[in-house]
Design an enzyme around this catalytic site. Structure first.
Site, PDB file in Angstrom:
ATOM      1  N   GLU A 164     -10.794   2.703   4.213  1.00  0.00           N
ATOM      2  CA  GLU A 164     -10.087   3.531   3.319  1.00  0.00           C
ATOM      3  C   GLU A 164     -10.984   4.950   3.798  1.00  0.00           C
ATOM      4  OE1 GLU A 164      -7.772   4.180   1.109  1.00  0.00           O
ATOM      5  OE2 GLU A 164      -8.476   6.350   1.221  1.00  0.00           O
ATOM      6  N   GLU A 219      -8.685   4.738  13.601  1.00  0.00           N
ATOM      7  CA  GLU A 219      -9.018   4.989  14.916  1.00  0.00           C
ATOM      8  C   GLU A 219     -10.072   5.141  15.288  1.00  0.00           C
ATOM      9  OE1 GLU A 219      -6.965   6.374  12.702  1.00  0.00           O
ATOM     10  OE2 GLU A 219      -6.528   8.692  12.894  1.00  0.00           O
ATOM     11  N   HIS A 266       7.334   4.473  -8.712  1.00  0.00           N
ATOM     12  CA  HIS A 266       7.000   5.676  -8.663  1.00  0.00           C
ATOM     13  C   HIS A 266       7.654   6.298  -7.509  1.00  0.00           C
ATOM     14  CE1 HIS A 266       4.000   4.007  -5.913  1.00  0.00           C
ATOM     15  NE2 HIS A 266       3.610   5.392  -5.696  1.00  0.00           N
ATOM     16  N   ASP A 282       2.299   1.440 -11.593  1.00  0.00           N
ATOM     17  CA  ASP A 282       3.523   0.875 -11.039  1.00  0.00           C
ATOM     18  C   ASP A 282       3.618  -0.672 -11.003  1.00  0.00           C
ATOM     19  OD1 ASP A 282       5.651  -0.010  -9.641  1.00  0.00           O
ATOM     20  OD2 ASP A 282       6.049   2.075  -8.442  1.00  0.00           O
ATOM     21  N   GLY A 314      -5.792   1.302   4.206  1.00  0.00           N
ATOM     22  CA  GLY A 314      -5.673   2.183   3.280  1.00  0.00           C
ATOM     23  C   GLY A 314      -6.096   1.466   1.969  1.00  0.00           C
ATOM     24  N   GLU A 363       4.429  11.003   4.349  1.00  0.00           N
ATOM     25  CA  GLU A 363       3.285  10.840   4.357  1.00  0.00           C
ATOM     26  C   GLU A 363       2.673   9.334   4.356  1.00  0.00           C
ATOM     27  OE1 GLU A 363       1.728  13.125   0.829  1.00  0.00           O
ATOM     28  OE2 GLU A 363       1.779  14.805   2.005  1.00  0.00           O
ATOM     29  N   HIS A 394      -4.202   7.235  -8.059  1.00  0.00           N
ATOM     30  CA  HIS A 394      -4.394   5.552  -7.887  1.00  0.00           C
ATOM     31  C   HIS A 394      -4.134   5.137  -9.208  1.00  0.00           C
ATOM     32  CE1 HIS A 394      -6.200   5.797  -3.940  1.00  0.00           C
ATOM     33  NE2 HIS A 394      -6.775   6.824  -4.391  1.00  0.00           N
ATOM     34  N   GLU A 436      -0.636  -1.045   1.683  1.00  0.00           N
ATOM     35  CA  GLU A 436       0.407  -0.506   1.020  1.00  0.00           C
ATOM     36  C   GLU A 436       0.860   0.878   1.402  1.00  0.00           C
ATOM     37  OE1 GLU A 436       2.181   1.793  -0.719  1.00  0.00           O
ATOM     38  OE2 GLU A 436       1.315   1.949  -2.619  1.00  0.00           O
ATOM     39  N   ARG A 478       5.244  -2.263  -8.005  1.00  0.00           N
ATOM     40  CA  ARG A 478       4.482  -2.291  -6.919  1.00  0.00           C
ATOM     41  C   ARG A 478       3.110  -3.240  -6.859  1.00  0.00           C
ATOM     42  NH1 ARG A 478      -0.549  -0.049  -6.174  1.00  0.00           N
ATOM     43  NH2 ARG A 478      -1.221   0.642  -4.319  1.00  0.00           N
TER      44      ARG A 478
END
Lengths: 373, 373
Positions: B109, B138, B312, B60, B87, B161, B54, B152, B63
């Protein structure tokens, strides 16, 4: 710095770190910045596993030339003899043994890279002398006892993911009485070090997020510190960042070492500081020594010390929760204990108790894993 | 280079790559060499997983500032609204949403970093607005439909991924009709590139071992080539190493995209070369676009192109088995197909068929995995 009496392989002109990507058409500053970042590209070997790992090891000229020189120096002990190469990889050490005059080399390699070792033996006209065996030491028998064992078994912190247990097993199964082991000794060293800027940059990052991006994330600092200060960091330490002479933590004699000896390695240490500095933690490295037993040929050391040229092993750093200021003659004393990981014996747990002068004794635990646990 | 019409986050002065370790007392050449190697230290984040990942993402600035700017620009669309952050990680995007005026943010998360997101929400006085839910999309239900989704979700090669499937699922479960998705579009690009020195250094290494260490290992070159040329390499590509304008390979509209669309992404490509060069392979990168739907506020792009500042994500490179010389107006044409890994759907398989002018069509397969398979 304490020096071993043996000579150390000198820095060679063609010493190489992982290859530098070239860009001859870069001109402006932004491109240069990108170039700088490239240098840090952590994916260098990541996406090029398997054979890439062997490339990295062979590119390490200190490592490869130490073994080459040691084996060739041991020629008189190896001529006409049988040798076991434990963890032979691509077979490069086996080839050195044949060049030194070995009659037969049993190149034992459990992974599929063994197939490449066979090709290498053939390409070097040594198929009849190098017998590649793709299996584990514990699973196989050799048709004869061997006069020598060679092995490059060392991992980070000497023992992380090391093959030392296999070397001991091979010795007990196959090595003739008074047979040669290359290397025959391994020493592990510890020293206090400083690295304030790195420490602050990493731990302090979370307190800078508010200024950078307007969100206060300083509350993550304690968690970041906890993780940062319980991992073993594989770094390149400058010898000028060492705060005292190193302590010898462990002296392994491969001729007598047992599996039990590796269950727990415990040692006191005591450092007397050179001068005023900020203690950030302790760093460990190792040397191995090749006693070739040939008259007139000095034994030879491969050193991964901060004051010797770069090797791919670098040094292993353990950070304190809080840096401590020290002065000249400040005494840092304590004990270090290394044990194999409980769930994965190839991992390494380190317990470190230290005391700065008359301060409180602090105990810290570190682990060296593959990051997955 | 083809340009999107949207503005791109400019290079910021405090742009950062992984922090540079400082050494102010280094003086001689050997130490400088060690410093150079340090820059490549692949262990930078390796031994500092979890929170370190993280740290790398938040460091970054392209980003983080793209998301920050996009979310703040979308303020008029977010004031008083409910948002799902899919996420959420450390919760930094959720905080941006609160700063933009969101009434409620559901910070979803699955990993244990969620606990840190709760602390961050509290530290920013947003505990009553940010509802951290440590679970998978889900597995949960939200108490209300949301007006916007921020996420993100992008990985290397856009889809490696990636969490895109979770974003689609969240959209279908919770997003109100005509709700906002940030980012709402993602484009994947491909271009031919050259990198002869790197290619030769890596593939050619094995043929240099004889000269370096006296053992002929050139027979490993074909195996090394096979592995090197079937992996996807995450590298920093210079825009001057691109041989032609990029092709748009995939244009994902997150408002309409389905899970099925991601089962196979297939696209033709056609490049007309700028001039005489040596084609080493193809490189891929992506952009995502944030359409804030606020009048007078332009939409904003986050680009990972070689001609934009470092991120990154870097670029993803696929090497040919053998470099090919090209001239001005040489046509390189073919098709690329992306599919999820069969055993691990977070991995990525790439089939690439290409033809240089009237040459033979060649089909190559690449995979992007975590190196363990």
């Amino acid at each position: 710095m304490e020096k071993t009496e043996n000579d150390v392989v000198p820095a060679l002109e063609n010493e190489e770190a992982p290859a530098k990507r070239q860009c001859i058409r870069c001109s402006d500053v932004e491109k240069q910045e990108k170039e700088d970042i490239k240098e840090k590209d952590s994916s260098y070997f990541k996406s090029y596993e398997h054979i890439g790992i062997h490339e990295e090891m062979i590119r390490d000229v200190v490592r490869t030339n130490s073994y080459r020189l040691a084996i060739l120096r041991a020629s008189e002990s190896l001529i006409g003899k049988a040798v076991a190469d434990v963890g032979a990889g691509t077979g490069v050490l086996s080839c050195f043994c044949v060049q030194a005059g070995a009659r037969k080399v049993y190149a034992i390699e459990a992974s599929s890279i063994a197939k490449q070792a066979e090709k290498v033996a053939e390409a070097n006209g040594a198929s009849n002398k190098i017998n590649v065996i793709q299996d584990r030491v514990e699973n196989i028998e050799l048709p004869e006892k061997v006069d020598a064992i060679v092995s490059e078994w060392m991992g980070h912190f000497l023992l992380y993911e090391s093959m030392l247990n296999s070397v001991i097993l091979a010795r007990d199964k196959w090595l003739k009485k008074d047979g040669l082991i290359l290397p025959n000794k391994a020493n592990l060293y510890l020293a206090p070090f400083t690295n304030v800027s790195f420490y602050c940059e990493r731990i302090g990052f979370w307190s800078t997020v508010k200024e950078r991006f307007g969100v206060d994330m300083s509350c993550l600092e304690s968690e970041a510190r906890k993780i940062f200060c319980s991992d073993v960091h594989i770094e390149i330490v400058d010898d000028s960042d060492l705060l005292a002479r190193e302590s010898l933590i462990s002296e392994l004699d491969l001729e007598t070492l047992t599996q039990d000896d590796l269950e727990s390695i415990k040692s006191p240490f005591r450092f007397s500081c050179f001068g005023r500095q900020t203690l950030c933690g302790f760093t460990a490295w190792f040397t191995v020594t090749f006693d070739t037993r040939v008259k007139g040929k000095e034994s030879l050391s491969l050193s991964t010390s901060p004051d010797e040229p770069y090797t791919h092993w670098r040094q292993c750093c353990m950070y304190l929760d809080k840096p401590v200021d020290v002065e000249q003659d400040t005494i840092i004393a304590g004990t270090i204990t290394l044990t194999p990981g409980k769930q994965n014996r190839r991992f390494l747990n380190i317990e470190l108790t230290y005391q700065v002068d008359e301060g409180e004794a602090v105990t810290k635990h570190y682990s060296l894993t593959d990051g997955s646990s």
